[in-house]
Design a protein around this motif. Structure first.
Motif, PDB file in Angstrom:
ATOM      1  N   ASN A   1      -4.968  -0.167  -7.726  1.00  0.00           N
ATOM      2  CA  ASN A   1      -6.302   1.151  -7.689  1.00  0.00           C
ATOM      3  C   ASN A   1      -5.134   2.193  -7.505  1.00  0.00           C
ATOM      4  O   ASN A   1      -4.191   2.415  -7.320  1.00  0.00           O
TER       5      ASN A   1
ATOM      6  N   SER B   1      -9.967  -7.473  -9.613  1.00  0.00           N
ATOM      7  CA  SER B   1      -9.842  -6.484  -8.713  1.00  0.00           C
ATOM      8  C   SER B   1      -9.571  -5.595  -9.102  1.00  0.00           C
ATOM      9  O   SER B   1      -7.702  -5.074  -8.846  1.00  0.00           O
TER      10      SER B   1
ATOM     11  N   SER C   1     -12.200   4.739  -8.763  1.00  0.00           N
ATOM     12  CA  SER C   1     -12.404   6.075  -8.712  1.00  0.00           C
ATOM     13  C   SER C   1     -12.213   7.085  -8.913  1.00  0.00           C
ATOM     14  O   SER C   1     -10.998   7.527  -8.667  1.00  0.00           O
TER      15      SER C   1
ATOM     16  N   SER D   1      -1.439  -1.103  -4.326  1.00  0.00           N
ATOM     17  CA  SER D   1      -2.982   0.709  -4.377  1.00  0.00           C
ATOM     18  C   SER D   1      -1.083   1.957  -4.453  1.00  0.00           C
ATOM     19  O   SER D   1      -0.825   1.879  -3.420  1.00  0.00           O
TER      20      SER D   1
ATOM     21  N   ASN E   1      -0.246   4.710  -0.839  1.00  0.00           N
ATOM     22  CA  ASN E   1      -2.007   5.519  -0.945  1.00  0.00           C
ATOM     23  C   ASN E   1      -0.863   6.921  -0.745  1.00  0.00           C
ATOM     24  O   ASN E   1       0.105   7.080   0.726  1.00  0.00           O
TER      25      ASN E   1
ATOM     26  N   TYR F   1      -9.700  -0.655  -8.835  1.00  0.00           N
ATOM     27  CA  TYR F   1     -10.542   0.764  -8.747  1.00  0.00           C
ATOM     28  C   TYR F   1      -9.787   1.848  -9.831  1.00  0.00           C
ATOM     29  O   TYR F   1      -8.609   2.286  -9.812  1.00  0.00           O
TER      30      TYR F   1
ATOM     31  N   LYS G   1     -14.505  -7.561  -8.915  1.00  0.00           N
ATOM     32  CA  LYS G   1     -14.862  -6.332  -7.858  1.00  0.00           C
ATOM     33  C   LYS G   1     -14.359  -5.150  -9.612  1.00  0.00           C
ATOM     34  O   LYS G   1     -13.118  -4.779  -9.703  1.00  0.00           O
TER      35      LYS G   1
ATOM     36  N   SER H   1      -6.782   4.744  -7.981  1.00  0.00           N
ATOM     37  CA  SER H   1      -8.101   5.833  -8.084  1.00  0.00           C
ATOM     38  C   SER H   1      -7.412   6.555  -7.652  1.00  0.00           C
ATOM     39  O   SER H   1      -6.510   7.303  -6.654  1.00  0.00           O
TER      40      SER H   1
ATOM     41  N   TRP I   1      -4.558  -7.471  -8.002  1.00  0.00           N
ATOM     42  CA  TRP I   1      -6.264  -6.141  -7.148  1.00  0.00           C
ATOM     43  C   TRP I   1      -5.338  -4.452  -7.417  1.00  0.00           C
ATOM     44  O   TRP I   1      -3.606  -4.974  -7.060  1.00  0.00           O
TER      45      TRP I   1
ATOM     46  N   ASP J   1     -14.862  -0.955  -9.040  1.00  0.00           N
ATOM     47  CA  ASP J   1     -15.382   0.021  -8.433  1.00  0.00           C
ATOM     48  C   ASP J   1     -15.148   0.865 -10.040  1.00  0.00           C
ATOM     49  O   ASP J   1     -13.884   2.103 -10.060  1.00  0.00           O
TER      50      ASP J   1
ATOM     51  N   ALA K   1      -2.767   4.981  -4.828  1.00  0.00           N
ATOM     52  CA  ALA K   1      -4.346   6.120  -4.996  1.00  0.00           C
ATOM     53  C   ALA K   1      -3.276   7.464  -4.503  1.00  0.00           C
ATOM     54  O   ALA K   1      -2.773   6.848  -3.434  1.00  0.00           O
TER      55      ALA K   1
ATOM     56  N   ASN L   1       0.878  -0.751   0.655  1.00  0.00           N
ATOM     57  CA  ASN L   1       0.049   0.077  -0.210  1.00  0.00           C
ATOM     58  C   ASN L   1       0.723   0.840   0.075  1.00  0.00           C
ATOM     59  O   ASN L   1       1.913   1.345   0.812  1.00  0.00           O
TER      60      ASN L   1
END
Length: 510
Positions: free
Chosen positions: A202, A234, A238, A174, A148, A236, A262, A204, A200, A264, A176, A146
């Motif tokens: 992300n 998955s 967003s 991620s 982020n 993401y 998934k 976003s 997975w 998003d 994001a 992660n």
């Protein structure tokens, strides 16, 4: 205000050295700038690191929202370097900077047992991201990363993407809320063509131009995102300023994909056209399990088409349509979907401007649906009449486990209906009535119902208008209840001795 005493950390260090049977350790500080004394600093970190270096039992260590900085990170990283049992390290929001990231990267190069590393909110920037990227070329154990909110720009993103081309262990990434733009997306696209492990992702990225000096991905960025041959389950996207044009680019990926579970697409501007495209894709997709379309400016017709597509869908289990302001008409189409669909487990419809009519539509659907487990109707306008329509159907329902009626203009008039649900429904475990207008009069009826309830685990009455008198009723109602684990009552007008008595019951949360 309170502090984590140094002597407590010394005792904890000793327990770690002695390999006392501790497998998960949470030392996450309260995320509140007014409680600085609660945060662990370099002195406390020395004690933790000393114990960690000799420990062989700890599996997960959570140090988020402290004051570790790069010096403390160096101590923790070096302690983990020779530790072969720790599986998860979470040190988000600790201001570790690029230097702290460098120390962790050095650890990742030699430690292949750590599975999860969370260093979000740490301002590691490009310099720190490049260090982590370099470590990923050598590391063969890390599965979750992660990053982020770290002010990472194109230079750092490019290095990460390049490193992941050959990495065969990382499955969750991620990035994001970093500076991800079209150029960065190109780098990720090249990586996804070669990487068959990442599942997975992300990306976003709200538009923080004034903060991180970039624009969002947008429709053009989505066009550059090559997904067809990826292993993603998955995704993401967003807050990336995507419109129906971007969705049209994704349509082939969604339609033909048989592994994506998934998706998003929340907080974009999909509107009716984007919703129609998604509805068409749902009809062909046989793998999607979770679909998030919150705050996407989807109108009633768009919701109608999505609902019709999901009617006969047998894979989707979670659907979020929050903040689209679809109103009672939109609720009608969602209700028709529920009457025919028997696989959906979670449905979130918060902030959609629904009133008594919408509540009536959902009530009719609940009567026929026997699979839905989690229903979120918060931040609507159901009121007394809406709750009166919902109550008998919820009372008779045997599948719902969680209900959220937060901020729905519910008053004491609805207390009898709520009490009926608590008394007669034998599957409901979580009920949220936060931020309504229930007074002590309503609390009394709810408390009486709690005496005969043996399944409800959490009840949220926070931010209502319950006073000391109502609190007494609540205490009496809890005396014979052995099932309820948490009762939230913060934000009510409860003071003095009554408040002290309530605090003596560990189930009651202020």
């Amino acid at each position: 205000m309170y502090s984590i005493a140094l002597y407590s950390l010394k005792h904890l260090s000793l327990l770690l050295k002695l390999n006392y049977a501790v497998t998960i350790l949470h030392l996450r500080a309260i995320n509140c700038h007014a409680i600085e004394d609660n945060k662990i600093n370099i002195v406390g970190v020395r004690e933790i690191a000393a114990g960690l270096s000799l420990n062989t039992t700890l599996r997960e260590l959570y140090l988020g929202y402290n004051d570790i900085k790069n010096e403390g990170t160096k101590l923790i990283a070096r302690a983990v370097r020779n530790n072969h049992t720790l599986l998860a390290l979470v040190i988000g929001d600790n201001d570790i900077g690029a230097e702290g990231a460098k120390e962790l990267a050095a650890t990742l190069k030699v430690n292949h047992t750590l599975l999860t590393l969370d260093i979000g909110f740490n301002n590691i920037r490009d310099e720190g991201a490049k260090e982590i990227a370099s470590a990923l070329k050598f590391n063969r154990g890390l599965e979750t990363l992660n990053l982020n909110y770290n002010r990472i720009h194109l230079e750092g993103i490019s290095e990460l993407a390049s490193a992941l081309k050959k990495n065969d262990s990382l499955t969750f990434l991620s990035v994001a809320n970093n500076a991800i733009d079209i150029k960065a997306i190109r780098k990720f696209s090249l990586m996804l063509r070669e990487n068959r492990r990442l599942q997975w992702l992300n990306l976003s990225t709200p538009n923080y131009k004034e903060q991180i000096g970039t624009t969002s991905i947008g429709d053009e960025g989505v066009k550059k995102l090559s997904l067809r041959n990826s292993a993603l389950t998955s995704l993401y996207l967003s807050d990336i300023k995507m419109s129906s044009k971007g969705v049209r680019t994704l349509i082939g990926f969604i339609k033909d994909n048989n592994i994506l579970e998934k998706l998003d697409l929340s907080n974009n501007n999909l509107e009716e056209e984007g919703a129609l495209i998604i509805a068409d894709a749902i009809k062909s997709n046989n793998s999607l399990v979770h679909l998030l379309l919150n705050n996407d400016n989807i109108n009633v017709r768009g919701i109608k088409e999505i609902a019709m597509a999901i009617k006969d869908n047998v894979t989707l289990k979670t659907l979020e349509l929050n903040g689209n302001w679809i109103g009672d008409k939109g609720f009608k189409y969602v209700a028709e979907m529920l009457e025919h669909n028997y696989t959906l487990l979670v449905l979130s419809l918060k902030s959609n401007n629904a009133t008594i009519k919408g509540a009536g539509e959902i009530a009719s659907a609940i009567k026929l649906n026997c699979t839905l487990k989690d229903l979120d109707l918060s931040f609507n306008k159901i009121g007394y009449e809406g709750m009166h329509k919902l109550s008998p159907e919820i009372s008779a329902n045997t599948s719902l486990i969680s209900l959220n009626f937060r901020s729905n203009r519910i008053t004491d008039e609805s207390a009898e209906d709520i009490a009926s649900i608590i008394l007669t429904n034998h599957t409901l475990q979580h009920l949220n009535l936060k931020s309504n207008d229930i007074t002590s009069k309503g609390a009394r009826l709810i408390a009486d119902a709690l005496r005969s309830n043996y399944c409800l685990k959490t009840l949220n009455l926070a931010e209502n208008n319950v006073c000391d008198e109502g609190a007494v009723y609540v205490m009496d109602g809890l005396k014979g209840n052995t099932c309820l684990e948490e009762l939230h009552i913060e934000g009510n007008s409860i003071y003095g001795e009554i408040r002290i008595q309530l605090m003596s019951d560990e189930r009651i949360k202020f």
